[in-house]
Design a protein around this motif. Structure first.
Motif, PDB file in Angstrom:
ATOM      1  N   ASN A  80       0.832  -1.201   0.000  1.00  0.00           N
ATOM      2  CA  ASN A  80       0.000   0.000   0.000  1.00  0.00           C
ATOM      3  C   ASN A  80       0.864   1.248   0.000  1.00  0.00           C
ATOM      4  N   LYS A  81       0.467   2.223  -0.830  1.00  0.00           N
ATOM      5  CA  LYS A  81       1.170   3.498  -0.912  1.00  0.00           C
ATOM      6  C   LYS A  81       0.277   4.484  -1.645  1.00  0.00           C
ATOM      7  N   GLY A  82       0.635   5.766  -1.591  1.00  0.00           N
ATOM      8  CA  GLY A  82      -0.139   6.741  -2.343  1.00  0.00           C
ATOM      9  C   GLY A  82      -0.099   8.125  -1.745  1.00  0.00           C
ATOM     10  N   ASP A  83      -1.159   8.886  -2.035  1.00  0.00           N
ATOM     11  CA  ASP A  83      -1.269  10.252  -1.540  1.00  0.00           C
ATOM     12  C   ASP A  83      -2.244  10.282  -0.368  1.00  0.00           C
ATOM     13  N   ILE A  84      -2.676  11.465  -0.001  1.00  0.00           N
ATOM     14  CA  ILE A  84      -3.545  11.653   1.157  1.00  0.00           C
ATOM     15  C   ILE A  84      -4.859  10.883   1.014  1.00  0.00           C
ATOM     16  N   PHE A  85      -5.420  10.871  -0.193  1.00  0.00           N
ATOM     17  CA  PHE A  85      -6.694  10.202  -0.402  1.00  0.00           C
ATOM     18  C   PHE A  85      -6.537   8.683  -0.354  1.00  0.00           C
ATOM     19  N   GLY A  86      -5.431   8.186  -0.866  1.00  0.00           N
ATOM     20  CA  GLY A  86      -5.155   6.757  -0.755  1.00  0.00           C
ATOM     21  C   GLY A  86      -4.970   6.328   0.685  1.00  0.00           C
ATOM     22  N   LEU A  87      -4.343   7.192   1.491  1.00  0.00           N
ATOM     23  CA  LEU A  87      -4.144   6.904   2.904  1.00  0.00           C
ATOM     24  C   LEU A  87      -5.484   6.809   3.625  1.00  0.00           C
ATOM     25  N   VAL A  88      -6.358   7.779   3.376  1.00  0.00           N
ATOM     26  CA  VAL A  88      -7.665   7.778   4.038  1.00  0.00           C
ATOM     27  C   VAL A  88      -8.488   6.570   3.612  1.00  0.00           C
ATOM     28  N   THR A  89      -8.527   6.268   2.325  1.00  0.00           N
ATOM     29  CA  THR A  89      -9.319   5.121   1.867  1.00  0.00           C
ATOM     30  C   THR A  89      -8.748   3.813   2.400  1.00  0.00           C
ATOM     31  N   SER A  90      -7.443   3.762   2.586  1.00  0.00           N
ATOM     32  CA  SER A  90      -6.822   2.560   3.137  1.00  0.00           C
ATOM     33  C   SER A  90      -7.113   2.412   4.628  1.00  0.00           C
ATOM     34  N   LEU A  91      -6.978   3.497   5.375  1.00  0.00           N
ATOM     35  CA  LEU A  91      -7.194   3.433   6.824  1.00  0.00           C
ATOM     36  C   LEU A  91      -8.663   3.275   7.189  1.00  0.00           C
ATOM     37  N   GLU A  92      -9.528   4.020   6.504  1.00  0.00           N
ATOM     38  CA  GLU A  92     -10.945   4.029   6.848  1.00  0.00           C
ATOM     39  C   GLU A  92     -11.755   2.991   6.084  1.00  0.00           C
ATOM     40  N   ARG A  93     -11.112   2.321   5.130  1.00  0.00           N
ATOM     41  CA  ARG A  93     -11.782   1.321   4.298  1.00  0.00           C
ATOM     42  C   ARG A  93     -13.056   1.906   3.668  1.00  0.00           C
ATOM     43  N   CYS A  94     -12.860   3.045   2.995  1.00  0.00           N
ATOM     44  CA  CYS A  94     -13.979   3.733   2.369  1.00  0.00           C
ATOM     45  C   CYS A  94     -13.662   3.986   0.899  1.00  0.00           C
ATOM     46  N   ASP A  95     -14.647   4.501   0.156  1.00  0.00           N
ATOM     47  CA  ASP A  95     -14.397   4.813  -1.246  1.00  0.00           C
ATOM     48  C   ASP A  95     -13.807   6.224  -1.366  1.00  0.00           C
ATOM     49  N   PHE A  96     -13.491   6.620  -2.592  1.00  0.00           N
ATOM     50  CA  PHE A  96     -12.809   7.894  -2.808  1.00  0.00           C
ATOM     51  C   PHE A  96     -13.666   9.077  -2.371  1.00  0.00           C
ATOM     52  N   GLU A  98     -16.015   9.250  -0.021  1.00  0.00           N
ATOM     53  CA  GLU A  98     -16.014   9.348   1.440  1.00  0.00           C
ATOM     54  C   GLU A  98     -14.648   9.817   1.939  1.00  0.00           C
ATOM     55  N   GLY A  99     -13.589   9.377   1.267  1.00  0.00           N
ATOM     56  CA  GLY A  99     -12.240   9.814   1.627  1.00  0.00           C
ATOM     57  C   GLY A  99     -12.068  11.311   1.433  1.00  0.00           C
ATOM     58  N   CYS A 100     -12.621  11.851   0.349  1.00  0.00           N
ATOM     59  CA  CYS A 100     -12.559  13.301   0.115  1.00  0.00           C
ATOM     60  C   CYS A 100     -13.279  14.049   1.230  1.00  0.00           C
ATOM     61  N   ALA A 101     -14.439  13.556   1.646  1.00  0.00           N
ATOM     62  CA  ALA A 101     -15.179  14.196   2.734  1.00  0.00           C
ATOM     63  C   ALA A 101     -14.382  14.137   4.035  1.00  0.00           C
ATOM     64  N   TRP A 102     -13.716  13.018   4.270  1.00  0.00           N
ATOM     65  CA  TRP A 102     -12.917  12.839   5.490  1.00  0.00           C
ATOM     66  C   TRP A 102     -11.753  13.828   5.501  1.00  0.00           C
ATOM     67  N   VAL A 103     -11.077  13.978   4.346  1.00  0.00           N
ATOM     68  CA  VAL A 103      -9.953  14.912   4.246  1.00  0.00           C
ATOM     69  C   VAL A 103     -10.453  16.348   4.388  1.00  0.00           C
ATOM     70  N   ALA A 104     -11.614  16.661   3.788  1.00  0.00           N
ATOM     71  CA  ALA A 104     -12.173  18.002   3.901  1.00  0.00           C
ATOM     72  C   ALA A 104     -12.505  18.335   5.352  1.00  0.00           C
ATOM     73  N   ALA A 105     -12.938  17.349   6.118  1.00  0.00           N
ATOM     74  CA  ALA A 105     -13.232  17.569   7.534  1.00  0.00           C
ATOM     75  C   ALA A 105     -11.961  17.898   8.318  1.00  0.00           C
ATOM     76  N   LEU A 106     -10.824  17.376   7.859  1.00  0.00           N
ATOM     77  CA  LEU A 106      -9.549  17.645   8.525  1.00  0.00           C
ATOM     78  C   LEU A 106      -8.897  18.932   8.041  1.00  0.00           C
ATOM     79  N   CYS A 107      -9.440  19.535   7.004  1.00  0.00           N
ATOM     80  CA  CYS A 107      -8.870  20.746   6.430  1.00  0.00           C
ATOM     81  C   CYS A 107      -8.807  21.833   7.497  1.00  0.00           C
ATOM     82  N   GLY A 108      -7.650  22.427   7.663  1.00  0.00           N
ATOM     83  CA  GLY A 108      -7.465  23.468   8.664  1.00  0.00           C
ATOM     84  C   GLY A 108      -6.810  22.970   9.938  1.00  0.00           C
ATOM     85  N   LEU A 109      -6.797  21.651  10.147  1.00  0.00           N
ATOM     86  CA  LEU A 109      -6.112  21.116  11.324  1.00  0.00           C
ATOM     87  C   LEU A 109      -4.622  21.114  11.066  1.00  0.00           C
TER      88      LEU A 109
END
Length: 158
Positions: A80-96, A98-109
């Protein structure tokens, strides 16, 4: 003549919509680093095993290495490897999506202060380095005389 899709929208509008989504994805990719995602997922930075270019994060038996200034990652225990979206989809076992929404929720942290900084490392004085080399066991592949010669050359270059 303008082509329309089945909903009656022009094809040009669809392209502009895709470009806008792509720009938003690129903005998220630039804004949120892999370190933030890992810390939010319960990973901790292993400072002793990390370098400026490769930061090692651990969560129990899981290991993730963050590279490319926080923009890339890989799992040394799998392929497994990739960018931020690949990391989220790998860790959260979600589709792209949902991964975008997860990353957007972290935006600003911001990541925690326990990350690698060049000014954090303290250089040892040369006397302690030479003492370290004298105490070091010679590698089994090389003859000890070769190692001693190399150490003597290093010490004489002062």
């Amino acid at each position: 003549m303008v082509r329309e899709d089945k909903d009656g929208r022009s094809a040009a509008c669809g392209r502009r919509g895709n470009e806008k989504r792509r720009e938003e994805i690129e903005r998220l990719r630039e804004t949120v680093g892999c370190q933030v995602v890992l810390e939010a997922a319960g990973f901790a930075l292993d400072v002793k095993e990390s370098t400026r270019r490769a930061m090692k994060y651990r969560r129990s038996a899981e290991i993730i290495i963050v590279t490319h200034a926080g923009r890339g990652w890989f799992d040394p225990l799998s392929d497994n490897k990739g960018d931020i979206f690949g990391l989220v989809t790998s860790l959260e076992r979600c589709d792209f999506g949902e991964g975008c929404a997860w990353v957007a929720a972290l935006c600003g942290l911001e990541r925690s202060e326990s990350f690698w900084r060049r000014d954090d490392c303290e250089l040892k004085d040369t006397a302690s380095i030479s003492e370290d080399w004298k105490r070091r066991r010679s590698p089994s592949r090389l003859k000890s005389s070769v190692c001693e010669t190399a150490i003597n050359l290093l010490l004489n270059d002062k």
